[in-house]
Design an enzyme around this catalytic site. Structure first.
Site, PDB file in Angstrom:
ATOM      1  NE  ARG A  24      -3.639  -2.381   2.280  1.00  0.00           N
ATOM      2  CZ  ARG A  24      -4.528  -2.765   3.177  1.00  0.00           C
ATOM      3  NH1 ARG A  24      -4.792  -1.999   4.217  1.00  0.00           N
ATOM      4  NH2 ARG A  24      -5.177  -3.901   3.035  1.00  0.00           N
ATOM      5  CB  SER A 123      -8.184  -2.281   3.144  1.00  0.00           C
ATOM      6  OG  SER A 123      -9.117  -2.769   4.047  1.00  0.00           O
ATOM      7  CG  HIS A 124      -8.519   0.403   6.768  1.00  0.00           C
ATOM      8  ND1 HIS A 124      -7.864  -0.753   6.409  1.00  0.00           N
ATOM      9  CD2 HIS A 124      -7.680   1.074   7.561  1.00  0.00           C
ATOM     10  CE1 HIS A 124      -6.679  -0.766   6.971  1.00  0.00           C
ATOM     11  NE2 HIS A 124      -6.530   0.325   7.685  1.00  0.00           N
ATOM     12  CG  ASP A 299     -12.952  -2.492   4.743  1.00  0.00           C
ATOM     13  OD1 ASP A 299     -13.796  -3.262   4.247  1.00  0.00           O
ATOM     14  OD2 ASP A 299     -11.742  -2.775   4.813  1.00  0.00           O
ATOM     15  CG  ASP A 301     -11.026  -4.440   1.219  1.00  0.00           C
ATOM     16  OD1 ASP A 301     -11.383  -3.824   2.242  1.00  0.00           O
ATOM     17  OD2 ASP A 301     -10.178  -5.357   1.248  1.00  0.00           O
ATOM     18  CG  ASP A 303     -11.509  -6.834   4.026  1.00  0.00           C
ATOM     19  OD1 ASP A 303     -11.807  -5.633   4.241  1.00  0.00           O
ATOM     20  OD2 ASP A 303     -10.326  -7.229   3.924  1.00  0.00           O
ATOM     21  NE  ARG A 304     -10.217  -3.269   8.177  1.00  0.00           N
ATOM     22  CZ  ARG A 304      -9.339  -2.626   8.929  1.00  0.00           C
ATOM     23  NH1 ARG A 304      -9.763  -1.721   9.810  1.00  0.00           N
ATOM     24  NH2 ARG A 304      -8.058  -2.853   8.810  1.00  0.00           N
ATOM     25  CB  SER A 388      -8.755  -4.551  12.888  1.00  0.00           C
ATOM     26  OG  SER A 388      -8.532  -5.841  12.320  1.00  0.00           O
ATOM     27  CE  LYS A 399     -10.261  -7.493   7.382  1.00  0.00           C
ATOM     28  NZ  LYS A 399      -8.811  -7.604   7.185  1.00  0.00           N
TER      29      LYS A 399
END
Ligand code: VG1
Ligand code: CO
Length: 582
Positions: A24, A123-124, A299, A301, A303-304, A388, A399
């Protein structure tokens, strides 16, 4: 026309080391000539040849800024490296869990199966020309590449001298579904653009009882709200919650995916999911309107997940424990029992207590989903989670944000099965409080110090490691700060030996374990793109059911004080307060 393969000379870039979940960096870094190309070629070179030549690869992501360009580059490099076909979600969109599902479940018209994926996401982290981009590689099992592979990729990035690309391959229109065929020097190469949601929706329908959830959502007593924070979850939310489960259109917030996430921070927590938090009655301003019974966010992507009840926050560590405790009854996929459960080290021990009660296999792994994959592949673990806002199961190897929401809806639907026409529904808050009464409560909070000077963060960690050699010294600092906090009985750096392949991961977080079961954990984030982020995790167990209803920041105040003194946080970082508290 046969496309040509060019060899392009290049030189290494510093710092292309994949972190907790891929590489990232700022978009500005990624758009430098050869930067993305070097990483992609280094990945191809780290894989065994049959995973590249003749293979089927998935390329897609959360739709953030630079994704569309990156997809065309990766398609051209795949063609040049002998890949047989590339699968792309429509508009380049696939959530991280959907990529995992596509690798595992999707079969092409000609019977082809994918053997890996490039997931384009940070992601986030925020998106846009001045924000972050990211890329990670997932393997044949649908999970993130293990450390053995990511280390190899990193080594390759340090010595790379050339990459292969089919420069004259025309750009593929990724906005419409269909197959485009090309001929290369070694034969055919295809790009298939497919619907981003179908495979994932099909998988969800095979796991949960959609009929039962539909009944809950159509009850006049149940109200619902889902916030995708303009991330890729929006590409699934309408299909699943509205079309399949009958939720109202107005239940969806920020469900149109945007390249810059609407300028926001697509991180589902109490700080960044502001709109949802206000709607759920958790903000400071008290609104006139009665908040929904259930709210959730994802989030970038997807996954959260963050789970909220009316005026009530469910900590992720509790969430995974509660899902595990109810899974067998409430979720058809788990009806025959759980194989085991697992959590990451900094996640609270709420799951441990459930595992003990239910006599389940239990594992504690380092931070990052890649560590759960081996356990799941070996059949040791059904449900796992991280503090998280990550929760998931062995239906895939990532996740899964929407899965977690469906799991909660299933629990609510199950508990209210006989009750949909009664006076009042069983609420999220009641389910959590009941759980605490049965299992005790793990008060939990995480302090994040974002974008701290990297040298200062390193020094703080080194100081703590040194301090760990003397329990006496530690305890004199602890007692000096708060006499009402119990003694530290052990202090170490977490180290993990994978029970399946025996690989060892060291330096996975600095732990201070207290006599009463409390814990302090310090670690450096591996997902940031600038400076360093220090994470401080604070946990305290309360077994006495008459004391499980306190405010968590208040209950944890003594331990927080101890943590800040012990680490000399302000001295090292110059920060008097964290950037985010969750
Ligand atoms: C963070 C979380 C970790 C999570 C990782 C990837 O890592 O703490 O639990 O697995 O992000 O999540 P770190 O190294 O910054 O603490 V995601 O949704 O950003 O792919
Ligand atoms: Co994510």
């Amino acid at each position: 026309m046969v496309f040509k393969v060019s060899k392009v000379s290049t030189t290494p870039f510093d710092g292309q080391k994949p972190g907790t979940s891929g590489l990232r960096k700022k978009v500005k870094v990624f758009v430098q000539p050869h930067y993305l190309q070097n990483f992609v070629q280094s990945t191809f070179n780290a894989l065994t040849p049959e995973k590249v030549r003749g293979a089927t690869l998935v390329v897609s992501g959360d739709g953030r800024y630079f994704s569309k360009d990156a997809i065309q580059i990766i398609i051209k490099m795949s063609a040049a490296n002998g890949v047989r076909r590339v699968w792309v979600g429509q508009n380049g969109l696939l959530s991280t869990p959907a990529v995992s599902a596509v690798i595992r479940e999707r079969v092409g018209v000609d019977g082809s199966k994918a053997s890996g994926a490039f997931i384009l996401t940070a992601s986030h982290n925020p998106g846009g020309p001045n924000e972050d981009f990211g890329i990670k590689y997932n393997m044949e099992n649908g999970g993130p590449a293990p450390e053995a592979i990511t280390d190899k990729i990193f080594e390759n990035t340090k010595t790379i001298t050339e990459y292969l690309i089919a420069e004259d391959l025309p750009n593929v229109d990724i906005s419409t579904t269909g197959v485009t065929n090309f001929s290369g020097p070694e034969g055919q190469f295809d790009v298939e653009v497919f619907d981003s949601a179908s495979d994932y929706v099909k998988l969800m329908k095979s796991i949960f009882d959609f009929e039962l959830i539909r009944k809950l959502l159509s009850s006049s007593k149940f109200t619902f709200c889902y916030d995708a924070l303009h991330g890729v979850a929006g590409a699934y939310a309408h299909r699943i919650f509205v079309e399949e489960l009958g939720a109202q259109e107005s239940s969806l917030l920020n469900c149109v995916p945007k390249e810059d996430f609407g300028g926001g921070h697509p991180d589902p927590n109490l700080t960044y999911a502001k709109e949802l938090v206000a709607r759920m009655g958790l903000g400071k301003s008290t609104s006139e309107v009665e908040p929904p019974e259930f709210g959730a966010a994802a989030d970038g992507d997807a996954d959260r997940n963050m789970i909220l009840g009316k005026r009530f926050f469910v900590t992720p560590s509790d969430s995974v424990a509660i899902i595990a405790a109810n899974a067998v009854n409430a979720i058809p996929y788990f009806a025959s029992g759980l194989k085991g459960v697992a959590r990451s080290m900094p996640t609270s021990a709420a799951l441990d207590v459930v595992a003990k009660h239910l006599n389940l296999k239990f594992f504690e792994v380092p931070t990052g989903w890649k560590f759960f994959g081996n356990l799941m592949d070996a059949g040791f673990c059904s449900i796992c989670g991280e503090e998280s806002f990550g929760t998931g199961s062995d239906h895939i190897r990532e996740k899964d944000g929407i899965w977690a929401v469906l799991a909660w809806l299933s629990i609510l639907a199950y508990k209210n099965k006989e009750n949909l026409n009664g006076d009042k529904l069983v609420t999220v808050e009641e389910i959590v409080r009941q759980h605490w009464t049965t299992y005790g409560r793990h008060y939990y909070t995480r302090y994040d110090y974002e974008n701290v000077d990297a040298g200062a963060a390193k020094d703080l960690m080194a100081y703590l490691v040194k301090l760990q050699s003397s329990l006496d010294e530690i305890n004199s600092i602890v007692k000096g700060a708060r006499s009402d906090v119990s003694n530290v009985v052990s202090a170490d750096e977490f180290e993990y030996k994978d029970p399946v392949d025996g690989s060892v991961s060291k330096h996975q977080g600095i732990r201070f374990l207290f006599e009463d079961g409390s814990r302090l954990v310090f670690r450096l984030s591996g997902t940031g793109s600038e400076g360093a982020t220090i994470r401080l995790y604070i946990e305290q167990y309360e077994k006495d059911s008459s004391k499980t209803g306190r405010d968590s920041q208040e209950a944890l105040a003594p331990l927080v004080e101890v943590a800040l003194k012990l680490s000399k946080m302000q001295e090292f970082t110059g920060r008097s307060a964290p950037t985010v508290i969750t």
